[in-house]
Design a protein around this motif. Structure first.
Motif, PDB file in Angstrom:
ATOM      1  N   GLN A 178      47.416  30.745  33.040  1.00  0.00           N
ATOM      2  CA  GLN A 178      47.843  32.011  33.661  1.00  0.00           C
ATOM      3  C   GLN A 178      46.988  33.225  33.303  1.00  0.00           C
ATOM      4  N   THR A 179      46.452  33.263  32.079  1.00  0.00           N
ATOM      5  CA  THR A 179      45.940  34.533  31.547  1.00  0.00           C
ATOM      6  C   THR A 179      44.842  35.155  32.411  1.00  0.00           C
ATOM      7  N   ALA A 180      43.888  34.339  32.865  1.00  0.00           N
ATOM      8  CA  ALA A 180      42.778  34.901  33.645  1.00  0.00           C
ATOM      9  C   ALA A 180      43.289  35.532  34.941  1.00  0.00           C
ATOM     10  N   GLN A 181      44.182  34.804  35.629  1.00  0.00           N
ATOM     11  CA  GLN A 181      44.695  35.308  36.902  1.00  0.00           C
ATOM     12  C   GLN A 181      45.491  36.592  36.676  1.00  0.00           C
ATOM     13  N   MET A 182      46.274  36.613  35.586  1.00  0.00           N
ATOM     14  CA  MET A 182      47.077  37.804  35.296  1.00  0.00           C
ATOM     15  C   MET A 182      46.184  38.999  34.987  1.00  0.00           C
ATOM     16  N   LEU A 183      45.131  38.745  34.228  1.00  0.00           N
ATOM     17  CA  LEU A 183      44.215  39.828  33.891  1.00  0.00           C
ATOM     18  C   LEU A 183      43.564  40.387  35.155  1.00  0.00           C
ATOM     19  N   ALA A 184      43.093  39.501  36.017  1.00  0.00           N
ATOM     20  CA  ALA A 184      42.461  39.959  37.263  1.00  0.00           C
ATOM     21  C   ALA A 184      43.442  40.802  38.078  1.00  0.00           C
ATOM     22  N   ALA A 185      44.698  40.370  38.100  1.00  0.00           N
ATOM     23  CA  ALA A 185      45.719  41.111  38.852  1.00  0.00           C
ATOM     24  C   ALA A 185      45.923  42.501  38.251  1.00  0.00           C
ATOM     25  N   LEU A 186      46.054  42.561  36.930  1.00  0.00           N
ATOM     26  CA  LEU A 186      46.298  43.845  36.279  1.00  0.00           C
ATOM     27  C   LEU A 186      45.135  44.811  36.492  1.00  0.00           C
ATOM     28  N   GLN A 219      39.240  37.348  41.079  1.00  0.00           N
ATOM     29  CA  GLN A 219      39.345  36.223  40.152  1.00  0.00           C
ATOM     30  C   GLN A 219      38.684  35.021  40.812  1.00  0.00           C
ATOM     31  N   ALA A 220      38.042  34.198  39.967  1.00  0.00           N
ATOM     32  CA  ALA A 220      37.530  32.912  40.438  1.00  0.00           C
ATOM     33  C   ALA A 220      37.925  31.913  39.364  1.00  0.00           C
ATOM     34  N   GLU A 246      32.421  34.103  46.599  1.00  0.00           N
ATOM     35  CA  GLU A 246      31.536  35.157  46.147  1.00  0.00           C
ATOM     36  C   GLU A 246      32.429  36.312  45.727  1.00  0.00           C
ATOM     37  N   VAL A 247      32.234  36.805  44.519  1.00  0.00           N
ATOM     38  CA  VAL A 247      33.072  37.909  44.041  1.00  0.00           C
ATOM     39  C   VAL A 247      32.207  39.066  43.572  1.00  0.00           C
ATOM     40  N   ASP A 248      32.681  40.273  43.846  1.00  0.00           N
ATOM     41  CA  ASP A 248      32.002  41.457  43.328  1.00  0.00           C
ATOM     42  C   ASP A 248      32.344  41.605  41.851  1.00  0.00           C
ATOM     43  N   LEU A 249      31.393  42.077  41.080  1.00  0.00           N
ATOM     44  CA  LEU A 249      31.640  42.330  39.661  1.00  0.00           C
ATOM     45  C   LEU A 249      32.092  43.782  39.487  1.00  0.00           C
ATOM     46  N   PRO A 250      32.885  44.081  38.500  1.00  0.00           N
ATOM     47  CA  PRO A 250      33.457  43.191  37.486  1.00  0.00           C
ATOM     48  C   PRO A 250      34.476  42.202  38.069  1.00  0.00           C
ATOM     49  N   ALA A 251      34.511  41.021  37.436  1.00  0.00           N
ATOM     50  CA  ALA A 251      35.429  39.979  37.879  1.00  0.00           C
ATOM     51  C   ALA A 251      35.879  39.162  36.678  1.00  0.00           C
ATOM     52  N   VAL A 252      36.945  38.408  36.900  1.00  0.00           N
ATOM     53  CA  VAL A 252      37.449  37.506  35.866  1.00  0.00           C
ATOM     54  C   VAL A 252      37.236  36.083  36.356  1.00  0.00           C
TER      55      VAL A 252
END
Ligand code: FAD
Lengths: 313, 248
Positions: free
Chosen positions: B126-134, B139-140, B167-173
């Protein structure tokens, strides 16, 4: 009373069977009203499938051009727009649900219950930790919205025969553009899907090469079975990643699981705990796989499997 | 670009964890503790990005007891530039971990946060997805390939049906899966070199993070045991046993 929103998983216009398993988990919560949300570019056909799942009270659809691929960053705000009307938001514990659901939980400021394997009451669930070496009972705070993923191997698919109304909703949201879909390389082919197959044949490191792994495919085809693999076999490139069974691969529950040349590491075993019958073929009589196998045969797979195929052919 | 990597202190993956007879927890006193294997892969990827000139600094973070400094130590010995221990003697849940990382991201401004896709103790994923959300950032998850090109990362993800590329723009998790790389071994001189690297300790309580530890565990149980089966001596017996069970 519990009002439950289930996020439908779908691909290429077809509903994933994991959705009906989430419905069967949700219906374990007494008196629940179950809604299914379909986010898609063109949700009609998928919604029609979801409407037939017994136990579903309503199917909600939101059509949007950005919903062509299931991007968590795009789906999450749409779910969040609806979440406040519900006591529970559920998704399957597939890579789709694992990706999406925590994004929803964090925005709601609630913990997520991952991999629900049993429902005790509306806020109390059982889930595995330590690769399934322990099962914990966890309680979410009463009165707090519950976000959870459903361990699909723990629940049968809810039957068909329903006819829930389908309602399209309008959601005011600007799709984020910071995450873009580039492509999907689909494995599988036309063999039975590993996660729903009645019979699965899995191969391990013992196969020794991608070429030799063909023996597993041939044997599986003869049995009309799905094909799985251990992590060692995937890492070595004998089989693609989507075939990995275990703690960090797929959790499956076929009626018959045949492990060929797999030692039975705990990380592998956690993926097959719910299998009906486990057959192990391994040349080492001490291999841990024999501790869980219902039927074990000690022998060289390169002799045993061809012999089996001939006897069954 | 700076990369932030999380290193969770967990029971080593070779330990067979057992539930205490009274169901109050798992017996892990004195067992071997290590860096969560997925986090080691995250760190290895960060180091490779730095070595390829895509990043300038790799900062490792562990949230845990004082002893989690051991995991910071091994991260620094692997090659990270600097370490931050966010100290708490109580185990925390993923939402709290994500909120702690959010604080650190606000302070450190990394271009990329690399986390393991799950920790092998709570298996929460969960942690990565939660961080990206916050952070309201991309997130990838479940990455098996990460390419950074300017302000964009191209990430291949291991998904149930195969391999998906985003493809994700940075910053990203980015959360990493097992096949992303094989972490390097730590050599003795690396441990010596790491001794002088900066280590910072922050008290979790000092960060002003609202607790997200909402779940209460009321009971631990061992998994249901499978009955020990039979060993057959040859193929005809195997076929007989399968037929007897109605499986053929
Ligand atoms: C964090 C983490 C997560 C993991 N997740 C997973 C996961 O999801 N799934 C998974 O599978 N693993 C996972 N693993 C790896 C796991 O620990 C094992 O390393 C892996 O399952 C071993 O694969 P194997 O059984 O194919 O190989 P091995 O352990 O090498 O076993 C090969 C077996 O083949 C037998 N054999 C050899 N030759 C023959 C022959 N000719 N005929 C018959 N038998 C033969 C041997 O006796 C042996 O038992 C994970 C590990 C870690 C650290």
């Amino acid at each position: 009373m519990s009002k439950i929103l289930i996020i439908a998983e779908h691909l290429n216009g077809k509903l994933n069977p994991a959705t009906a398993k989430c419905v069967s988990c949700a219906s374990k919560i007494a008196g629940a009203e179950i809604h299914v949300l379909v986010l898609a570019t063109d949700p009609a056909a998928i919604a029609a499938e979801a409407a037939q799942i017994a136990g579903v009270a309503k199917v909600l659809t939101h059509a949007h051009a950005a919903n062509g691929n299931a991007l968590a960053a795009v789906y999450a705000p749409q779910v969040l727009a609806l979440a406040s009307g519900y006591s529970h938001v559920l998704g399957p514990s597939t890579t789709f649900g694992k990706d999406l659901m925590p994004r929803i939980a964090a925005k709601l400021g609630v913990s997520q219950v991952s991999d629900v394997m049993a429902v005790e009451d509306s806020h109390t669930f059982k889930r595995p930790i330590y690769a399934g070496n322990a099962i914990v009972t966890v309680k979410a705070p009463a009165g707090q919205l519950v976000v959870a993923t459903v361990r699909t191997a723990s629940f049968p698919a809810a039957p068909g025969g329903g006819s829930a109304p389908v309602e399209s909703v309008s959601i005011d949201f600007a799709a984020p553009t910071h995450t873009r879909f580039v492509g999907l390389e689909q494995g599988g082919g036309d063999r039975p899907d590993l996660q729903t197959a009645r019979v699965v044949v899995s191969g391990g490191r013992a196969l020794g090469s991608a070429d030799a792994f063909k023996l597993i495919y041939d044997f599986a085809d003869q049995l009309k079975a799905g094909v799985g693999a251990s992590r060692a076999a995937v890492d070595a490139g004998y089989a693609p990643n989507d075939m990995q069974v275990g703690q960090t691969g797929k959790i499956i529950a076929p009626e018959l699981y045949i492990a060929v040349g797999i030692s039975g590491a705990i990380q592998h075993l956690t993926g097959i705990k719910d299998a009906g019958t486990i057959v192990a073929i391994n040349k080492d009589a001490e291999a841990p796989i024999f501790e869980v196998a219902d039927i074990g045969l000690v022998g060289d797979l390169f002799k045993v499997v061809p012999e089996l195929m001939q006897a069954l052919g | 670009m700076k990369i932030l990597v999380g290193l969770k202190r967990v029971v080593d993956y070779t330990v067979r964890v057992q539930v205490k007879p009274d169901g109050s927890g798992v017996a892990i006193d004195g067992v071997k503790m290590s860096v969560n294997p997925f986090d080691e892969i995250a760190l290895e990827e960060a180091l490779r990005l730095r070595e390829a000139g895509k990043a300038t600094e790799v900062v490792v973070v562990s949230i845990g007891p004082q002893l989690a400094m051991q995991q910071i130590d091994s991260g620094l010995a692997m090659g990270a530039n600097r370490g931050i221990l966010v100290k708490t003697e109580q185990p925390i849940q993923p939402l709290t971990a994500a909120r702690v990382f959010q604080k650190l991201v606000e302070k450190e401004q990394p271009g990329l946060v690399l986390l393991g896709k799950q920790a092998i103790d709570d298996d929460a994923n969960q942690t990565a997805q939660m961080l990206a959300a916050l952070l309201d950032r991309p997130q990838a998850t479940f990455a098996s390939k990460v390419e950074v090109d300017g302000n964009v990362a191209r990430v291949t993800r291991e998904v149930d049906v195969g391999l998906e590329t985003l493809e994700v723009d940075l910053p990203a998790v980015v959360s990493v899966d097992l096949r992303l790389n094989t972490p390097r071994f730590i050599k003795l001189p690396d441990i010596m070199k790491a001794k002088s690297k900066p280590r910072e300790t922050l008290e979790l309580a000092s960060l002003g993070v609202e607790s997200g530890d909402h779940l209460v565990t009321t009971h631990y149980a061992p998994p249901p045991k499978r009955q020990k089966g039979v060993v057959v001596k040859d193929v005809p017996e195997l076929i007989g046993a399968l037929k007897a069970k109605g499986l053929l």
